[in-house]
Design a protein around this motif. Structure first.
Motif, PDB file in Angstrom:
ATOM      1  N   GLY A  93       0.808  -1.209   0.000  1.00 54.79           N
ATOM      2  CA  GLY A  93       0.000   0.000   0.000  1.00 54.79           C
ATOM      3  C   GLY A  93       0.841   1.257   0.000  1.00 54.79           C
ATOM      4  N   THR A  94       0.501   2.194   0.886  1.00 54.19           N
ATOM      5  CA  THR A  94       1.229   3.456   0.989  1.00 54.19           C
ATOM      6  C   THR A  94       2.345   3.398   2.034  1.00 54.19           C
ATOM      7  N   ASN A  95       2.551   2.229   2.622  1.00 55.73           N
ATOM      8  CA  ASN A  95       3.572   2.097   3.656  1.00 55.73           C
ATOM      9  C   ASN A  95       4.981   2.249   3.088  1.00 55.73           C
ATOM     10  N   TYR A  96       5.908   2.648   3.947  1.00 57.70           N
ATOM     11  CA  TYR A  96       7.304   2.659   3.537  1.00 57.70           C
ATOM     12  C   TYR A  96       7.752   1.211   3.346  1.00 57.70           C
ATOM     13  N   PRO A  97       8.391   0.903   2.219  1.00 56.59           N
ATOM     14  CA  PRO A  97       8.717  -0.497   1.903  1.00 56.59           C
ATOM     15  C   PRO A  97       9.950  -0.989   2.647  1.00 56.59           C
ATOM     16  N   GLU A  98       9.734  -1.534   3.801  1.00 55.82           N
ATOM     17  CA  GLU A  98      10.839  -2.082   4.581  1.00 55.82           C
ATOM     18  C   GLU A  98      10.342  -3.283   5.371  1.00 55.82           C
ATOM     19  N   PRO A  99      10.895  -4.491   5.135  1.00 56.86           N
ATOM     20  CA  PRO A  99      10.395  -5.694   5.807  1.00 56.86           C
ATOM     21  C   PRO A  99      10.407  -5.606   7.330  1.00 56.86           C
ATOM     22  N   LYS A 100      11.379  -4.920   7.906  1.00 54.11           N
ATOM     23  CA  LYS A 100      11.425  -4.829   9.362  1.00 54.11           C
ATOM     24  C   LYS A 100      10.139  -4.212   9.904  1.00 54.11           C
ATOM     25  N   PHE A 101       9.616  -3.202   9.205  1.00 50.32           N
ATOM     26  CA  PHE A 101       8.413  -2.528   9.669  1.00 50.32           C
ATOM     27  C   PHE A 101       7.158  -3.369   9.428  1.00 50.32           C
ATOM     28  N   ALA A 102       7.237  -4.297   8.464  1.00 51.39           N
ATOM     29  CA  ALA A 102       6.090  -5.158   8.167  1.00 51.39           C
ATOM     30  C   ALA A 102       6.025  -6.357   9.110  1.00 51.39           C
ATOM     31  N   GLY A 103       7.140  -6.696   9.729  1.00 54.37           N
ATOM     32  CA  GLY A 103       7.147  -7.821  10.654  1.00 54.37           C
ATOM     33  C   GLY A 103       7.432  -9.147   9.973  1.00 54.37           C
ATOM     34  N   ALA A 104       7.294 -10.224  10.716  1.00 52.86           N
ATOM     35  CA  ALA A 104       7.667 -11.559  10.240  1.00 52.86           C
ATOM     36  C   ALA A 104       6.756 -12.024   9.109  1.00 52.86           C
TER      37      ALA A 104
END
Length: 491
Positions: free
Chosen positions: A413-424
């Protein structure tokens, strides 16, 4: 015999005259090299004299040269000799050029808008070279953003924030130099064409080398240590006030690390604590134009984040190849391919971000963080297309809990693309969603500890083929979980 001697003497005298005409020693123009007096005025004087005589080489001999802004110009090679250091002056000396004016909104991140307040900069020049076995030490540079929305923030006047900044230049060469603590960007090239960066060593406190809106560039034999940010980044920002592709870029034989600042240069190689990102080869995040025809090969990563390919600002991402990569001690994820709709840019652009024809082959990685496996995610209604993962071996730390398999992984979506922020991720090895055309061939996953997630999860994936997948799973756990998939072939 006399004739031969005479001809040799004439040739010798001629060679001396040519050298005298094309080499400009900065000490002859008043530079002291004592590390205390500002020398950039003398260096700029040498550059101007060089240009006035048709171009040539400006030599910085051994010594420490305290400097503000050095203005590179066409047909000039700035040669920083072994034993020479260009030392960035502190902001208190007000030695840097005033940032250029910017009109209208600035969609790009700070540091992409202003160039003239850099230690070494050039704009609209050609045949620009920076060479030599000397050092650029950005001690007096800031690593903070110096703009927001096109407006200069407090403290930016008189402050230098980049070691080398080249904008709209053609035929550039950067070779053999070392950069220590390079400020916001150790090197940034924006809108440049026909460039070579070779055998450069960077040990810095933010981004290493950013290639933005450039074409026909090669990067080879570089060592880049960035413990707190990205090492080698391709971007396609709105810094040129229009979407411009970053394309025809070839990168090979580079080393990327996330050691403590300075420990690459002094040889102590101290692993730094894990920040939100360190090291890493990345496409993005700025992606107004996108990336096309990109090659990465024969590179090693150590104590670093992995590969991140991101198009989230309505740009394209296509014809990308990665081959022969080794990674050790990988933070957060090994491979990350995503599109999203952050859509930073003029609102009249309405087409979605998109990605296609990406091939990653011959990758070996060990001690990989268990938070996320390989991530391949497009957008609902706009899937990633034709993604190939071949001959990949990854050893994860493992330890994932069974309940993670049921976790609703967030849409980009509009989130910053970073796996750490998305979680496991719900799968420990490979998580793919919104993909049309996925090939997985000869892939092996291992876990150092038991992981209770499936090895692979496919969600809204069409036309997938998985061949020769080796991956351990715990008793009662499926190796491959499919949700809303079509035309999948599992061998």
């Amino acid at each position: 015999m006399k004739l031969k001697v005479s001809l040799s003497f004439i040739m010798y005298v001629f060679s001396l005259s040519v050298t005298a005409a094309t080499d400009y020693n900065v000490r002859d123009f008043g530079a002291t090299g004592d590390g205390a007096n500002l020398d950039h005025i003398a260096i700029n004087r040498a550059i101007d004299s060089c240009v006035a005589n048709g171009g040539g080489r400006v030599t910085v001999p051994a010594g420490t040269y305290l400097c503000g802004s050095i203005r590179m110009k066409s047909n000039v090679e700035l040669h920083i000799a072994a034993g020479a250091t260009i030392l960035a002056a502190p902001a208190s000396m007000k030695a840097y050029d005033k940032p250029e004016e910017w009109e209208g909104p600035a969609y790009q991140d700070g540091g992409h808008t202003y160039f003239h307040n850099s230690l070494i900069w050039a704009e609209n020049q050609h045949n620009v070279s920076i060479t030599g076995h000397g050092t650029i030490d950005g001690k007096g540079l800031t690593k903070k953003d110096t703009e927001k929305g096109g407006n200069l923030m407090g403290g930016s006047i008189g402050t230098g924030d980049k070691a080398i900044a080249l904008k709209n230049c053609r035929n550039i060469l950067i070779r053999d130099i070392t950069i220590f603590r390079g400020g916001h960007f150790a090197i940034i090239t924006t809108g440049c064409e026909l460039g070579t960066v070779d055998n450069v060593t960077i040990d810095t406190n933010r981004d290493g080398f950013d290639i933005d809106c450039c074409k026909y560039m090669t990067v080879s034999n570089c060592k880049i240590n960035t413990p707190t940010d990205d090492a080698l980044v391709l971007k396609s920002s709105y810094a040129l006030k229009r979407p411009v592709l970053c394309e025809h870029i070839a990168i090979t034989n580079c080393i990327i690390t996330g050691y403590k600042l300075g420990s690459l240069l002094d040889g102590s190689y101290i692993p730094e604590k894990v920040n939100w990102v360190c090291g890493r080869f990345k496409l993005g995040t700025e992606s107004n134009g996108g990336y096309r025809n990109i090659s990465l090969s024969n590179c090693t990563f150590n104590y670093s984040s992995g590969l991140a390919f991101e198009s989230v600002d309505r740009g394209i991402m296509e014809n990308i190849t990665v081959d022969n990569i080794t990674m050790s001690h990988v933070h957060h994820y090994p491979i990350y391919i995503t599109t999203g709709c952050r859509n930073r840019g003029p609102k009249e652009f309405t087409h979605p971000s998109r990605g296609a024809d990406i091939q990653i082959s011959n990758v070996v990685a060990d001690d990989v963080d268990s938070i996320a496996g390989i991530i391949v995610t497009g957008m609902p209604g706009e899937p990633l297309r034709n993604i190939a993962l071949n001959n990949i071996r990854i050893s994860y730390r493992g330890g994932g809990k069974a309940e993670l398999a049921k976790r609703e992984y967030r849409e980009q979506g509009t989130n910053y693309p970073e796996p750490k922020f998305a979680g496991a991720t719900p799968a420990y090895g490979l998580y793919a969603r919104h993909v049309d055309g996925l090939e997985v061939n000869h892939v092996t996953f291992r876990t150092e500890r038991p992981d209770y997630r499936p090895a692979v999860m496919l969600d809204d994936v069409k036309n997938a083929c998985i061949n020769d997948l080796k991956a351990p799973v715990q008793k009662g756990i499926k190796k491959i979980v499919q949700v809303n998939t079509e035309n999948t072939i599992l061998n």
